[in-house]
Write an enzyme that holds these catalytic residues in place. Structure first.
Site, PDB file in Angstrom:
ATOM      1  N   GLU A 162       0.803  -1.223   0.000  1.00 43.90           N
ATOM      2  CA  GLU A 162       0.000   0.000   0.000  1.00 43.90           C
ATOM      3  C   GLU A 162       0.840   1.279   0.000  1.00 43.90           C
ATOM      4  OE1 GLU A 162      -3.211  -0.205   2.861  1.00 43.90           O
ATOM      5  OE2 GLU A 162      -3.855  -2.170   2.133  1.00 43.90           O
ATOM      6  N   GLU A 281      -5.170  -8.521  -0.604  1.00 39.49           N
ATOM      7  CA  GLU A 281      -5.869  -8.374   0.674  1.00 39.49           C
ATOM      8  C   GLU A 281      -7.318  -8.037   0.388  1.00 39.49           C
ATOM      9  OE1 GLU A 281      -4.385  -5.454   3.436  1.00 39.49           O
ATOM     10  OE2 GLU A 281      -2.313  -6.160   3.247  1.00 39.49           O
TER      11      GLU A 281
END
Lengths: 501, 501, 501, 501
Positions: A162, A281
């Protein structure tokens, strides 16, 4: 009370990619050394059986991989793979392989001191990319020397986590991430070109711009990425109360919008059209204290997601398999809204069963709607899952085509998760919400955490087998319908047996 | 639909002797060498935990204990304890002790060739009582040398099995049995007077006469027996169809008549008044192919028996713990009406749970009727069992006194066995009654064989906690009602948690 | 080649307190959550079986016990026992109890930022002693609520660790430690006066002064301490090379000097005369990279210490049971000089066997010298241990009195640890000193790590059984000599058996 | 003291068929239901790992497969596969497959009452071959329905056992056996032609005539047998004393004569030339009370046989894996001369290790003589076994070619079985030959039953690595010689480590 009727033909083939068991998320790698982590993962592997596992913290200092020392006034690097090997050995023992995430930054190599999480992963770029490349290469060489190249090249590699969030990558500096990606990509491929490398591992913040720029960058630099990765959470920002967080989810019908947009962006690049997208995810909420994670609604919502994720993505990795997880500290209670499929104490949560049910779907899809999916194998056995996202009871009437006309016998097995079944959260609440479970409480919670199993013998009529499922709110029901031949042993009568007094 | 209401005071003390876990029956001793036997017994011990185990065949030739050989033309005896030790070691490993039954007759020592059962136990008297005494003494001396006298003298000893049946004792010869008893008694006591020896191990055929004569014999001979034993089955003679048998049971209200008569007979002898009576075998039917054994009705009927057996008896040993049992040959199917609490394949039957429930009853009895029993421990926790022998649904309303008046919170946990719960026989039937279970079938049967667990939070009102149980026909329901203190962690709200969407 | 002869009478009784299994040390408490830690501890408990376990880090922040939050502008404390319970549950499961060490300081409660070790335990006094007392009391109350007071009060409590070192206690501030001790002592006793509390947990630096002052302080303040604690290491300061350290040990004959001085100091206070002294840590070297720990010499030296420690001390806790230990970081290799009895990979080191041997010494002591100790049980079985601290082979000739004169048969079993037996360090070296062991290497190391077992049948002559042991340098040899009766089965001849060709 | 020197070139390839792990023998099938049997077999599979298992008693009545009943006055057959499935499930669980032996005769189907063994296997022909064929076909169809045809057709099938002995086949009636063979062969092939069927399963009595006639019969009848089977024992008739037997073995050099003759006979038939011969039983003595089986000499002799068996045979199945075996009754003692590789109590005997050593021989053979065999794998690792059949110590000097010239380091690992190592018989004898082992005795016997492992680091000189092995009489020594690279960690010095005092 809503009711729906589905008539299903046995030779329909409906597109349905079911890859629910491809990968699962985990707390940081150091936690893989924990006993309770191992026990939880063993349970998950025995009952579900994932192929890959992905988490953070490979290069974080608790794994103790990267070190420096001076010799004759020269600084040198050295690598310590003691803990890494313990973790990898155990994964393989459990028939799992790592989906390697390169990150975070060893303190000694870091350009800054910014960290993320309770466990303080350093999220700054390397001060020296040569050192980073050496680290990546030494890691892979070590793994190859230990496990063999043919094994290790099957472990996918993702660069960082991220980077589009400033909390995970200093300043959310896009160009710096692209550099990290390129350096990492080249370092990996220099060890063995067969390794598969992907990114940009972004979450849903400014994601469209990041995805386009990333692909543009790869295109321009001619970086032959092997796959695309992103994350996907379906909740609005949480509200906090004490140790807990509460969320509102995206409406189910819109829950795939952003990943579908990613699919379109990727396909808009001719170089990357149809490239595999791995959702490395996903979950409902993105915080490990969101109480929704422990609920049956989470199980039902996840069932819906699993039924549709495959339309645009190669895989989708539930974040996470278990509640040994320290990103926001150590939980006070067994049911604290952790991401895990398994609560601490080795207690499966409702969503655990959603995965187990999807794992069992094998065959061609003959039915798929917003509340159910059914497959049929070559022996004529139907397997299906139904779920309810409604607040009232939902009845589904199924008429499934039977190959052999009338009279054929079928055994219907159903497994139910709902408020009163496989719902340890409710029992724990009724117990008074004890923070620390006694042996007796733990045993009751474990014993009560399995779905309710029921059987019924049905008979085909006019070429169909008919049955209905009544789903309580947030229920998830698995069913299998298998042709059976009665083979009563000589003298055995069931009806006589049960009428004896 | 019948309904009853019970108001229960917390300081009542009602007589109730609960010794359900004292002893359990087993197939012949040689079968204790089996792996499946061991696995079943392990399961029984983990979930229930008996103290003693009793079965036939200690001296039968498959145990290979007694041998003869010639030396210089003289016949000599020798003893082989290889298998015996294997069995005893394993019992002790499972925290069990044998309730030793002296029998049957080694072929070499037998006066005749009459045998009983598929496995051919010789049931004739010894041709030489001196050899028999030597055998008994050598057995006990060996056990003492291996396990220590302090351990071995705690193993009760019973002489032979059901000598009042000609099938078990040649000619049902009463005087010959009395001789066997006396010889055995003296042989045992000559090794260590602390051993406890009992008989006459009769079943319910001509039992009053046998019991009286036996006691009269002991009285006259001044044999200081340590306890009395008999068996108790509550079914009429079975009807056979193919491999199976079907029975009609004695009405529950009369089911203790014959054992109560035994109690009266014993007490009529001043020498033996209040002497311990051990029911060394009991079950509904006395044949190992009686399909009733696998039913939920058997579980409910047994619950009733366990609630009342202790009124006149010291212990009562369910015949048997598992279905590894060859008296009438090898069963064709997993559910074949065997005596066992556990079916082959490691599947608990409904009656298994009756025992587990009684095992958990700890405290003073505050309520006991023909359909339920409740105890209360010193912490104010109530534990109870209810059962239904009726053919229609039965509702029981309980009002249990709460120490602390109004508002006190309680957690009620119920565990239910009925047609749709913990009833593998039904699921196996719906599967088509397969003789040989596939792994998948076995797994479903095991997973579905546990009671249904439900919790509820209740609140005391006006000094009482009230709840009702609805029992389906033949149901057995365990419940525990425990005072709880809500200890919600900071910020946790259950209602907010489950209303998130 | 030195040789000694010992003639031993069976009815001599020589003072010998053998408490080798009382307590063992461990890496910090957080590491008790590790899987490898658990496996190592399980091995230790199965083969040796300690009663208590003691280590640091109970209150260090990774255990996550102490927290603060604000409510309505007021700061409040809260406690999280999630990890603590996991650790305690596991200890009890392994039949171990904690020897509680109160320390180190939670960051939020600390008056400074000084830390010790790689894992950064805060070593500063509390900024608020009231908070500290609350912490101690809440800890004990929680433990009592979970495990029961009768259990928890058997767990000894020690205050802090080595406050006489500035690295472990800011400034080695003696008065501040005394305050901490007093506050802790009172906090503990306020929960339950039956708790046993001790200190000052010092090591061998300025130890005489500390011990005297501490006792003087307790005397003056009338603090009724329950026992005294100190540590004991027998090496001079180490030399470092790379990741490893090398030491020179105190000569064996002087190795108890400092603890004997402590004994004398304690006994010089009438109030504390004969008070229990617990050596809550001991080993040869005090650093976890001291290569000597993995050697057979360490095993022999420890054997000597165990034979004499009991003369002045109640117990002595080897530091530590296993090599999961992070005080100086994560080791690079399995044999790195860690404190553990077990190397990572579940490989017992030579000293492991020293403890197992002492564990087996049961009976009255009949012989004790600087190279051997022998006990005799009531059945006439002798059990002994011999060790060699010499650099050449040592022969010990024993003549042990036999109760029954001549001809009696004995079976002598010896178990040997020396260069070529139970010495995995040598095999690992011969393998090339691999940092990361393959499965095959691990298997060989485990298989080769057990002592060499040898038997011999001896015959008493003139009232004695004679045998000799030849000890290679640094050998430790366990032996048991038991009277046996030959019970050859009918027809069995050993000599004929082994001469068949 | 004899001494030999072998110089071995790394690129020689010497013929050597090593199929020691193909198949192992077992006590009758019913015994496979035993717990101790399972434990022993598990140990064997973990440490050695055979592919197939073969024994008697598939159709004997204790397996309860064949039954008859009357319906409407007509006799019908029925089959009970309850026990069969338990056995097969367990074999597969242990990664074993049955080498099916069709026999003996169910009583109900038998033409006579002659039996063999303590356990009374009926050895008479069927009174009705149609019933026999039905039995064979139903057996195979059941197995296929349970395990799948692709699995079951890999299970070889042998018809009966040792029909050339009148004890095993009534009258040793050759023509009747040929009929049984033909009927069985056709019955099997009618189920699935892919099944492989062989015979005549004879032992070494009148074996040349039987083999020739059998092949002639198959040739004339055009029976396309798939393989040939026979047995091979190398002892002269035993002498008996009490419960035990003593033998004299065939001299090693002649020990393959009879099987080589069989090879020649088979090859003399053009139709059967080079056909696979499976030695479906072999051992030294053919009685299960022959004390030689428990000795180290048996291990050494077996090593020699395993080194040469493959010259003329496809496989050779050691009779048997364990001592749960009742052909001559139940043994009185753990070491009673049973056939097993494992003694009762889970104690490996010396011959166990011979098999484990051969299991580890992987690579091309570079050396094979009457006392040793060596293979080399593609990584340059040498693995070898040496054995001594002499009565005095034997020294073998090896010079093995090293690929990389001088200085290359090698690690030599040896594992030794001899009088003082892995020889539980001796320790048991020294213990007094107890018939029933205490826990302590059992533990010592198990712990002492592993080979002695030793390592050494060697250096190549002039293109060779030289070492010698000194073999005590009857020793078996395994060795592996592997090139190693010293990878000493920074600062580690082994010599400095072990010289610390």
């Amino acid at each position: 009370m809503p009711e729906k009727t589905y008539t299903i033909s046995s030779n329909t083939v409906i597109p349905f990619k079911n890859n629910a068991d491809f990968c699962v998320g985990t707390g940081r790698m150091y936690l893989a050394l924990f006993h309770e982590y191992f026990e939880q993962l063993k349970l998950v592997q025995e009952k579900i059986g994932f192929k890959y596992i992905r988490g953070h913290g490979l290069f974080t200092d608790d794994m103790a991989i990267y070190h420096e020392y001076e010799e004759n006034g020269v600084k040198k690097a050295e690598y310590n793979f003691t803990y890494l090997d313990m973790v990898m050995d155990r994964y393989l023992e459990l028939n799992l392989r790592p989906f390697l995430e390169l990150g975070f930054m060893p303190e000694k190599m870091a350009s800054g001191s910014q960290t993320v999480f309770y466990w303080k992963g350093n999220v700054t770029p390397p001060k020296d990319y040569a050192a980073w490349r050496d680290l990546v290469q030494n890691l892979l060489k070590h793994l190859i020397s230990r496990y063999g190249a043919d094994e290790v090249i099957t472990w996918p590699i993702e660069v960082w986590n991220e980077p589009n969030l400033p909390g995970f990558w200093k300043g959310a500096d896009m160009r710096e991430y692209f550099r990290l990606f390129e350096e990492s990509f080249n370092a990996v491929k220099s060890v063995d070109t067969r390794f598969r490398v992907g990114g940009p591992a972004i979450c849903g913040v400014d994601d469209e711009r990041w995805m386009k720029e990333f692909l543009q960058f790869c295109k321009e630099k001619k970086i032959a990425i092997d796959f695309i990765t992103r994350h996907h959470y379906t909740s609005n920002p949480p509200e906090t109360d004490g140790h807990y967080m509460y969320v509102k989810l995206v409406e189910p019908e819109g829950c795939m919008d952003s990943v579908n947009t990613t699919r379109r962006i990727v396909d808009s690049f001719p170089e990357f059209k149809d490239m595999e997208i791995h959702i490395t995810e996903f979950n409902t909420s993105y915080v490990p204290k969101a109480t929704i994670h422990d609920t049956i609604y989470n199980a039902a919502y996840t069932a819906y997601m699993l039924s549709t994720f495959g339309d645009s993505n190669e895989s989708y990795s539930y974040w996470t398999f278990g509640d040994i997880f320290e990103e926001q500290g150590v939980p006070y209670t067994p049911f604290h809204g952790g991401f895990g499929l398994v609560a601490n104490g080795l207690i499966p949560k409702p969503t655990f069963w959603t995965f187990q049910f999807f794992k069992n779907l094998k065959g061609e899809c003959v039915h798929r709607t917003g509340d159910s999916v059914i497959v049929r194998d070559k022996n004529g056995k139907y397997t299906g899952i139904a779920w309810s996202l409604a607040d009232e009871e939902l009845t589904l009437n199924f008429a499934l085509e039977s190959a052999e006309g009338s009279g054929e016998a079928f055994c219907l097995i159903t497994k139910t998760v709902d408020e009163l079944n496989a719902n340890p959260l409710k029992i724990w609440h009724d117990m008074g919400e004890p923070a620390n479970l006694s042996k007796e409480q733990l045993q009751i919670l474990r014993e009560s955490s399995a779905p309710y199993i029921k059987s019924e013998q049905l008979s085909a009529q006019a070429g169909s087998v008919c049955f209905n499922l009544s789903l309580k709110p947030s229920a998830v029901v698995y069913f299998e319908l298998e042709p059976v031949t009665m083979v009563s042993d000589r003298g055995f009568s069931y009806s006589r047996t049960i009428s004896q007094r």
